[in-house]
Scaffold this motif. Structure first.
Motif, mmCIF file in Angstrom:
data_model
loop_
_atom_site.group_PDB
_atom_site.id
_atom_site.type_symbol
_atom_site.label_atom_id
_atom_site.label_comp_id
_atom_site.label_asym_id
_atom_site.label_seq_id
_atom_site.Cartn_x
_atom_site.Cartn_y
_atom_site.Cartn_z
ATOM 1 N N PRO A 138 -1.120 13.176 -0.896
ATOM 2 C CA PRO A 138 -2.111 12.826 -1.735
ATOM 3 C C PRO A 138 -2.233 11.129 -2.006
ATOM 4 O O PRO A 138 -3.302 10.791 -1.918
ATOM 5 N N GLY A 139 -1.017 10.570 -2.142
ATOM 6 C CA GLY A 139 -0.814 9.324 -2.516
ATOM 7 C C GLY A 139 -1.406 8.341 -1.218
ATOM 8 O O GLY A 139 -2.136 7.490 -1.413
ATOM 9 N N LYS A 140 -1.012 8.706 -0.016
ATOM 10 C CA LYS A 140 -1.303 8.278 1.047
ATOM 11 C C LYS A 140 -2.859 8.087 1.288
ATOM 12 O O LYS A 140 -3.571 7.296 1.654
ATOM 13 N N ARG A 141 -3.336 9.624 1.155
ATOM 14 C CA ARG A 141 -4.780 9.837 1.385
ATOM 15 C C ARG A 141 -5.722 8.969 0.236
ATOM 16 O O ARG A 141 -6.690 8.465 0.665
ATOM 17 N N ALA A 142 -5.063 8.867 -0.802
ATOM 18 C CA ALA A 142 -5.859 8.061 -1.856
ATOM 19 C C ALA A 142 -6.176 6.744 -1.450
ATOM 20 O O ALA A 142 -6.946 6.086 -1.938
ATOM 21 N N LEU A 143 -5.294 6.006 -0.910
ATOM 22 C CA LEU A 143 -5.152 4.787 -0.233
ATOM 23 C C LEU A 143 -5.857 4.558 1.176
ATOM 24 O O LEU A 143 -5.753 3.504 1.776
ATOM 25 N N MET A 161 0.625 -1.417 0.138
ATOM 26 C CA MET A 161 -0.129 -0.031 -0.033
ATOM 27 C C MET A 161 0.723 1.324 -0.026
ATOM 28 O O MET A 161 0.556 2.256 -0.915
ATOM 29 N N ARG A 162 1.638 1.195 0.698
ATOM 30 C CA ARG A 162 2.886 2.280 0.845
ATOM 31 C C ARG A 162 3.709 2.668 -0.325
ATOM 32 O O ARG A 162 3.670 3.497 -0.693
ATOM 33 N N VAL A 163 4.030 1.589 -1.072
ATOM 34 C CA VAL A 163 4.590 1.643 -2.351
ATOM 35 C C VAL A 163 3.666 2.275 -3.259
ATOM 36 O O VAL A 163 4.225 3.211 -3.852
ATOM 37 N N VAL A 164 2.425 1.875 -3.473
ATOM 38 C CA VAL A 164 1.527 2.410 -4.371
ATOM 39 C C VAL A 164 1.417 3.925 -3.946
ATOM 40 O O VAL A 164 1.123 4.767 -5.050
ATOM 41 N N ALA A 165 1.184 4.170 -2.898
ATOM 42 C CA ALA A 165 1.192 5.516 -2.511
ATOM 43 C C ALA A 165 2.210 6.485 -2.790
ATOM 44 O O ALA A 165 2.235 7.471 -3.482
ATOM 45 N N TYR A 166 3.528 5.957 -2.704
ATOM 46 C CA TYR A 166 4.666 6.844 -3.010
ATOM 47 C C TYR A 166 4.774 6.878 -4.519
ATOM 48 O O TYR A 166 4.950 8.025 -5.199
ATOM 49 N N ILE A 167 4.161 6.106 -5.407
ATOM 50 C CA ILE A 167 4.307 6.026 -6.999
ATOM 51 C C ILE A 167 3.230 6.968 -7.280
ATOM 52 O O ILE A 167 3.471 7.834 -8.130
ATOM 53 N N ILE A 168 2.093 7.072 -6.634
ATOM 54 C CA ILE A 168 1.015 8.126 -6.742
ATOM 55 C C ILE A 168 1.677 9.666 -6.688
ATOM 56 O O ILE A 168 1.810 10.636 -7.540
ATOM 57 N N ASP A 169 2.525 9.574 -5.218
ATOM 58 C CA ASP A 169 3.119 10.774 -5.015
ATOM 59 C C ASP A 169 4.379 11.317 -6.118
ATOM 60 O O ASP A 169 4.565 12.599 -6.353
ATOM 61 N N LEU A 170 5.053 10.297 -6.541
ATOM 62 C CA LEU A 170 5.904 10.612 -7.408
ATOM 63 C C LEU A 170 5.350 11.068 -8.775
ATOM 64 O O LEU A 170 5.830 11.953 -9.287
ATOM 65 N N VAL A 171 4.345 10.665 -9.158
ATOM 66 C CA VAL A 171 3.697 11.205 -10.286
ATOM 67 C C VAL A 171 3.180 12.445 -10.431
ATOM 68 O O VAL A 171 3.261 13.555 -11.043
ATOM 69 N N ILE A 172 2.537 12.822 -9.176
ATOM 70 C CA ILE A 172 2.272 14.150 -8.721
ATOM 71 C C ILE A 172 3.416 15.328 -8.515
ATOM 72 O O ILE A 172 3.453 16.303 -9.225
ATOM 73 N N LEU A 173 4.679 14.589 -8.060
ATOM 74 C CA LEU A 173 5.666 15.403 -8.220
ATOM 75 C C LEU A 173 6.317 15.839 -9.371
ATOM 76 O O LEU A 173 6.756 16.825 -9.604
#
Length: 155
Positions: free
Chosen positions: A78-83, A8-20
């Protein structure tokens, strides 16, 4: 208590990387700097710009993003919040800016030791990485402000 697990944390980080990246790429193009290496035309996360000032700006944006969101009332990026994940202290409370800043820099240590500090999330009882242990934080499933301090849950 449901802790935020490794994947879950890996996916959240990927979302954050896309945003960044969406925030940083316009700066790259404005200043004419590319993260694509000309030799093999592959993306390089370690590519350095020609401008030390631009490198500083990138670092400050990343720092503001992670520290700002994790210490805010959102209690997570936002990545963490999305999950459905929030970052708390050991008592389930929102973390301070200083703790979020310490957590950000502790992630450097988690990375330097061959990512073992991150991999620890998969194997520890409370799903804590090295950076979480250093800064006494937890990543839990929940909504901001609703994790509360329940001694039986967090101890």
């Amino acid at each position: 208590m449901n802790y935020g697990g490794f994947w879950m944390r890996v996916v959240a980080y990927i979302i954050d990387l896309v945003i960044l990246m969406a925030l940083l790429f316009p700066l790259i193009f404005i200043f004419g700097t590319s993260t694509v290496e000309t030799a093999d035309m592959s993306f390089s996360a370690n590519a350095q710009s020609d401008s030390p000032l631009l490198n500083l700006v990138f670092t400050l944006i990343g720092l503001a993003y992670f520290v700002g969101f994790e210490s805010s009332s959102m209690q997570g990026t936002p990545g963490k919040r999305a999950l459905g994940l929030v970052v708390t202290d050991m008592d389930g409370r929102r973390i301070s800016i200083l703790r979020a800043l310490g957590r950000y820099f502790a992630k450097i240590l988690s990375s330097l030791i061959l990512l073992i500090g991150y991999i620890m999330v998969a194997f520890t009882e409370r799903k804590q990485g090295l950076h979480d242990m250093i800064c006494s934080t937890l990543v839990v499933q929940g909504k901001p402000g609703e994790t509360g301090a329940d001694p039986e849950v967090f101890n």
